[in-house]
Design a protein around this motif. Sequence first.
Motif, PDB file in Angstrom:
ATOM      1  N   VAL A  27       0.856  -1.192   0.000  1.00  0.00           N
ATOM      2  CA  VAL A  27       0.000   0.000   0.000  1.00  0.00           C
ATOM      3  C   VAL A  27       0.886   1.233   0.000  1.00  0.00           C
ATOM      4  O   VAL A  27       2.087   1.170   0.267  1.00  0.00           O
ATOM      5  CB  VAL A  27      -0.930   0.034   1.234  1.00  0.00           C
ATOM      6  CG1 VAL A  27      -1.845  -1.167   1.226  1.00  0.00           C
ATOM      7  CG2 VAL A  27      -0.121   0.108   2.522  1.00  0.00           C
ATOM      8  N   ILE A  28       0.257   2.350  -0.301  1.00  0.00           N
ATOM      9  CA  ILE A  28       0.986   3.619  -0.321  1.00  0.00           C
ATOM     10  C   ILE A  28       0.967   4.208   1.079  1.00  0.00           C
ATOM     11  O   ILE A  28      -0.077   4.312   1.707  1.00  0.00           O
ATOM     12  CB  ILE A  28       0.315   4.593  -1.308  1.00  0.00           C
ATOM     13  CG1 ILE A  28       0.299   3.985  -2.705  1.00  0.00           C
ATOM     14  CG2 ILE A  28       1.017   5.936  -1.299  1.00  0.00           C
ATOM     15  CD1 ILE A  28      -0.691   4.634  -3.633  1.00  0.00           C
ATOM     16  N   LYS A  29       2.138   4.542   1.560  1.00  0.00           N
ATOM     17  CA  LYS A  29       2.228   5.160   2.885  1.00  0.00           C
ATOM     18  C   LYS A  29       2.921   6.504   2.731  1.00  0.00           C
ATOM     19  O   LYS A  29       4.144   6.567   2.603  1.00  0.00           O
ATOM     20  CB  LYS A  29       3.039   4.285   3.837  1.00  0.00           C
ATOM     21  CG  LYS A  29       2.402   2.952   4.166  1.00  0.00           C
ATOM     22  CD  LYS A  29       1.179   3.077   5.026  1.00  0.00           C
ATOM     23  CE  LYS A  29       1.527   3.314   6.467  1.00  0.00           C
ATOM     24  NZ  LYS A  29       0.302   3.283   7.316  1.00  0.00           N
ATOM     25  N   MET A  30       2.139   7.550   2.704  1.00  0.00           N
ATOM     26  CA  MET A  30       2.748   8.863   2.610  1.00  0.00           C
ATOM     27  C   MET A  30       3.380   9.227   3.948  1.00  0.00           C
ATOM     28  O   MET A  30       2.842   8.907   4.999  1.00  0.00           O
ATOM     29  CB  MET A  30       1.711   9.938   2.266  1.00  0.00           C
ATOM     30  CG  MET A  30       1.438  10.040   0.797  1.00  0.00           C
ATOM     31  SD  MET A  30       0.141   8.933   0.283  1.00  0.00           S
ATOM     32  CE  MET A  30      -1.254   9.640   1.107  1.00  0.00           C
ATOM     33  N   GLU A  31       4.526   9.891   3.863  1.00  0.00           N
ATOM     34  CA  GLU A  31       5.168  10.329   5.095  1.00  0.00           C
ATOM     35  C   GLU A  31       4.354  11.439   5.751  1.00  0.00           C
ATOM     36  O   GLU A  31       4.349  11.611   6.944  1.00  0.00           O
ATOM     37  CB  GLU A  31       6.585  10.793   4.799  1.00  0.00           C
ATOM     38  CG  GLU A  31       7.523   9.597   4.640  1.00  0.00           C
ATOM     39  CD  GLU A  31       8.873   9.960   4.089  1.00  0.00           C
ATOM     40  OE1 GLU A  31       8.985  11.030   3.463  1.00  0.00           O
ATOM     41  OE2 GLU A  31       9.797   9.159   4.255  1.00  0.00           O
ATOM     42  N   SER A  32       3.674  12.213   4.948  1.00  0.00           N
ATOM     43  CA  SER A  32       2.793  13.243   5.501  1.00  0.00           C
ATOM     44  C   SER A  32       1.720  13.555   4.475  1.00  0.00           C
ATOM     45  O   SER A  32       1.926  13.398   3.275  1.00  0.00           O
ATOM     46  CB  SER A  32       3.585  14.509   5.826  1.00  0.00           C
ATOM     47  OG  SER A  32       4.206  14.993   4.658  1.00  0.00           O
ATOM     48  N   GLN A  33       0.585  13.966   4.966  1.00  0.00           N
ATOM     49  CA  GLN A  33      -0.510  14.348   4.094  1.00  0.00           C
ATOM     50  C   GLN A  33      -0.201  15.710   3.480  1.00  0.00           C
ATOM     51  O   GLN A  33       0.205  16.638   4.171  1.00  0.00           O
ATOM     52  CB  GLN A  33      -1.811  14.421   4.908  1.00  0.00           C
ATOM     53  CG  GLN A  33      -3.009  14.866   4.119  1.00  0.00           C
ATOM     54  CD  GLN A  33      -3.440  13.821   3.100  1.00  0.00           C
ATOM     55  OE1 GLN A  33      -3.326  12.629   3.336  1.00  0.00           O
ATOM     56  NE2 GLN A  33      -3.892  14.293   1.946  1.00  0.00           N
ATOM     57  N   ILE A  34      -0.384  15.821   2.190  1.00  0.00           N
ATOM     58  CA  ILE A  34      -0.055  17.078   1.525  1.00  0.00           C
ATOM     59  C   ILE A  34      -1.100  18.142   1.865  1.00  0.00           C
ATOM     60  O   ILE A  34      -2.285  17.850   1.974  1.00  0.00           O
ATOM     61  CB  ILE A  34       0.036  16.870   0.002  1.00  0.00           C
ATOM     62  CG1 ILE A  34       0.690  18.059  -0.666  1.00  0.00           C
ATOM     63  CG2 ILE A  34      -1.330  16.625  -0.614  1.00  0.00           C
ATOM     64  CD1 ILE A  34       1.065  17.814  -2.117  1.00  0.00           C
ATOM     65  N   PHE A  36      -2.502  21.475   0.327  1.00  0.00           N
ATOM     66  CA  PHE A  36      -2.461  22.330  -0.850  1.00  0.00           C
ATOM     67  C   PHE A  36      -2.369  23.789  -0.429  1.00  0.00           C
ATOM     68  O   PHE A  36      -2.929  24.199   0.599  1.00  0.00           O
ATOM     69  CB  PHE A  36      -3.711  22.132  -1.715  1.00  0.00           C
ATOM     70  CG  PHE A  36      -3.644  20.895  -2.560  1.00  0.00           C
ATOM     71  CD1 PHE A  36      -2.949  20.909  -3.756  1.00  0.00           C
ATOM     72  CD2 PHE A  36      -4.270  19.724  -2.158  1.00  0.00           C
ATOM     73  CE1 PHE A  36      -2.870  19.775  -4.540  1.00  0.00           C
ATOM     74  CE2 PHE A  36      -4.200  18.580  -2.937  1.00  0.00           C
ATOM     75  CZ  PHE A  36      -3.495  18.609  -4.132  1.00  0.00           C
ATOM     76  N   ARG A  39      -5.822  28.694  -2.686  1.00  0.00           N
ATOM     77  CA  ARG A  39      -6.045  28.941  -4.106  1.00  0.00           C
ATOM     78  C   ARG A  39      -6.250  30.432  -4.365  1.00  0.00           C
ATOM     79  O   ARG A  39      -6.626  31.196  -3.464  1.00  0.00           O
ATOM     80  CB  ARG A  39      -7.272  28.165  -4.617  1.00  0.00           C
ATOM     81  CG  ARG A  39      -7.403  26.755  -4.102  1.00  0.00           C
ATOM     82  CD  ARG A  39      -6.142  25.924  -4.214  1.00  0.00           C
ATOM     83  NE  ARG A  39      -5.674  25.747  -5.581  1.00  0.00           N
ATOM     84  CZ  ARG A  39      -4.514  25.199  -5.896  1.00  0.00           C
ATOM     85  NH1 ARG A  39      -3.674  24.817  -4.934  1.00  0.00           N
ATOM     86  NH2 ARG A  39      -4.171  25.050  -7.140  1.00  0.00           N
ATOM     87  N   ILE A 109       1.211  32.307  -6.526  1.00  0.00           N
ATOM     88  CA  ILE A 109       0.934  31.097  -7.304  1.00  0.00           C
ATOM     89  C   ILE A 109       2.201  30.738  -8.062  1.00  0.00           C
ATOM     90  O   ILE A 109       2.945  31.642  -8.490  1.00  0.00           O
ATOM     91  CB  ILE A 109      -0.251  31.273  -8.273  1.00  0.00           C
ATOM     92  CG1 ILE A 109      -0.454  29.973  -9.069  1.00  0.00           C
ATOM     93  CG2 ILE A 109      -0.061  32.469  -9.209  1.00  0.00           C
ATOM     94  CD1 ILE A 109      -1.749  29.893  -9.837  1.00  0.00           C
ATOM     95  N   VAL A 110       2.452  29.456  -8.178  1.00  0.00           N
ATOM     96  CA  VAL A 110       3.653  29.014  -8.888  1.00  0.00           C
ATOM     97  C   VAL A 110       3.234  28.097 -10.040  1.00  0.00           C
ATOM     98  O   VAL A 110       2.440  27.173  -9.859  1.00  0.00           O
ATOM     99  CB  VAL A 110       4.609  28.255  -7.940  1.00  0.00           C
ATOM    100  CG1 VAL A 110       5.829  27.743  -8.714  1.00  0.00           C
ATOM    101  CG2 VAL A 110       5.046  29.151  -6.802  1.00  0.00           C
ATOM    102  N   ILE A 111       3.770  28.387 -11.203  1.00  0.00           N
ATOM    103  CA  ILE A 111       3.540  27.529 -12.369  1.00  0.00           C
ATOM    104  C   ILE A 111       4.889  26.924 -12.731  1.00  0.00           C
ATOM    105  O   ILE A 111       5.871  27.650 -12.913  1.00  0.00           O
ATOM    106  CB  ILE A 111       2.972  28.341 -13.554  1.00  0.00           C
ATOM    107  CG1 ILE A 111       1.655  29.006 -13.142  1.00  0.00           C
ATOM    108  CG2 ILE A 111       2.770  27.438 -14.778  1.00  0.00           C
ATOM    109  CD1 ILE A 111       1.150  30.045 -14.124  1.00  0.00           C
ATOM    110  N   SER A 112       4.935  25.600 -12.792  1.00  0.00           N
ATOM    111  CA  SER A 112       6.212  24.952 -13.096  1.00  0.00           C
ATOM    112  C   SER A 112       6.105  24.216 -14.422  1.00  0.00           C
ATOM    113  O   SER A 112       5.039  23.712 -14.778  1.00  0.00           O
ATOM    114  CB  SER A 112       6.596  23.976 -11.977  1.00  0.00           C
ATOM    115  OG  SER A 112       5.694  22.905 -11.936  1.00  0.00           O
TER     116      SER A 112
END
Lengths: 116, 425
Positions: A27-34, A36, A39, A109-112
Amino acid sequence: MPSEQTGTAHDWLRKKRKIAVYRPTSVIKMESQIDFASRIHTFDGKRIGLLWNGKPNGDFFLNRVGALLEKSYQDTEIIKFWEIDPNGTAHPDGKSDEVLDFVARSADIVISAQGD
Amino acid sequence: MPVITSAFVSLAEICCIGHGAMEMPFLVVEHPLGGIPPEDAGSKADSVIENIIDRATKWVPGAGSTSSQRAYPAETVSVTDTPEAVNDLFYRNAWTDGLPVIAPTQERVENMLKGTRLKPEQIIGLIPPRMGAATVQVIAINAVMAGAKPEQLPVIIAAIKSALQPEVKLRQWLTTTRPNFVSMFVQGPIVKELGIHYGQSALFPGPKPNAAIGRAFNLATRLPGGVISKPDTFGTMTTLGVPNYSFCLGENEDALPEGWNPLRVDSGCKLEDSVVSVFGTTMPIMQNDHDSTNGRDVLISTCYRIGGHLVRLGGDNRGGIVILFGPEHADAISKDGFSKEDAKQFIYENAKIPREWLVKSGTWYIVKEQQPEWVKRAVADGEPMIPQFNSPEEITISVAGGAGKQSLLGIGYINPKPVVIERGP
């Protein structure tokens, strides 16, 4: 022959029987919840960060994005991070948190642009 | 808001999930951006600017996370008890490297776990880009599939620990467009104890544990990491890839010249330690030198071979090379009075590339900003030859293989610190 008959019956039984096998992917185990970033609702008055990963033409693409936004919205500030720290923002090896923090503080805001 | 090209959508989605974002407002432009006239790349912005504005001002993050999922025990799937049905299931789900696997049943996995003292629920690490949890149990599952044996499990676990060291940058190896792969180099007493081949034809496929150990390592990284390649899912973007089902060999300590330490000792480990190192490299390059009759000439031909291939890959931990000298080359170098450190120093000083080769290498645009100032200056000043390495420490040297005037060069990243293998019960 008896051995063939036994083999056939054995095969028939196996084809009827189910076994449980483990999924090998885990399973996926994120180290931390993102979390966002907040906006925006308009580009007017905003600091627009452009983050280039150093791949060819990404800068030309972002330059054009910046120019189009600047033309369409009022009081924008275009920040081209590659002009501030060409190596650090494109290749933040080992210091990505520091770079991301700097980028987040500098722009609304950042556009990459990335990919080949 | 990331803008990506259409070819990278699948990898981007996997990366988003691995970063804890079940969704991300990334924007897609038609592939490619690179390799086309700059004005064409600029005009692609015109075609998507309305979408950029729309996504930037109207997209709202939704809920959704997989972080609460339990990593242990692994889920099971029911399947008809025939090799054909099992392999069809694994093939359809991309749970294989393409070759048949042994069904990872509970009984087999429990038996595999007897090879380690570690608890099956222990998470060794999260494998990028998907960030799948590599529990000891999941590693054992993949080891069963690969045909490994319980006594080999500690080597596989140590290799995964080694690969997950931050300086290794596993994500880059697994996702890049380059034909990179990860190889295992096992050192110390365990090499002979397990019968891992290190001499003649050590890497050649055959009845040796190298195959299953290396395959298990690959499966146990690629499957939890989502590094798969099938028509609708690409967790790697390697343009061609390399058919690396297994790349595992031992150090040939028997053939180390007098005064040359085993690699683990160079790296600060004890002689009695058994360790594994992982290297991320391109396809190995043949260093085929039949002409030289002394060690200095072997080193010179090695420098020429490096000069034709390395072209300064980038910054920290990216411009390294692993040289596995064949015993005959190593012997010649040693007999010419070179210690291993001397050999590294010689290569550092003499492996150079013509300036034009560097700036026309096709990657200079990408890596030039990562170069140290002295390289930037040398290029700007028109120096005719540019050194390939920033320091001798970027060069890793060991000995493997058997008879013949051959060595292998693995161009990639700097040798990471080896990981000590924790023996089983």
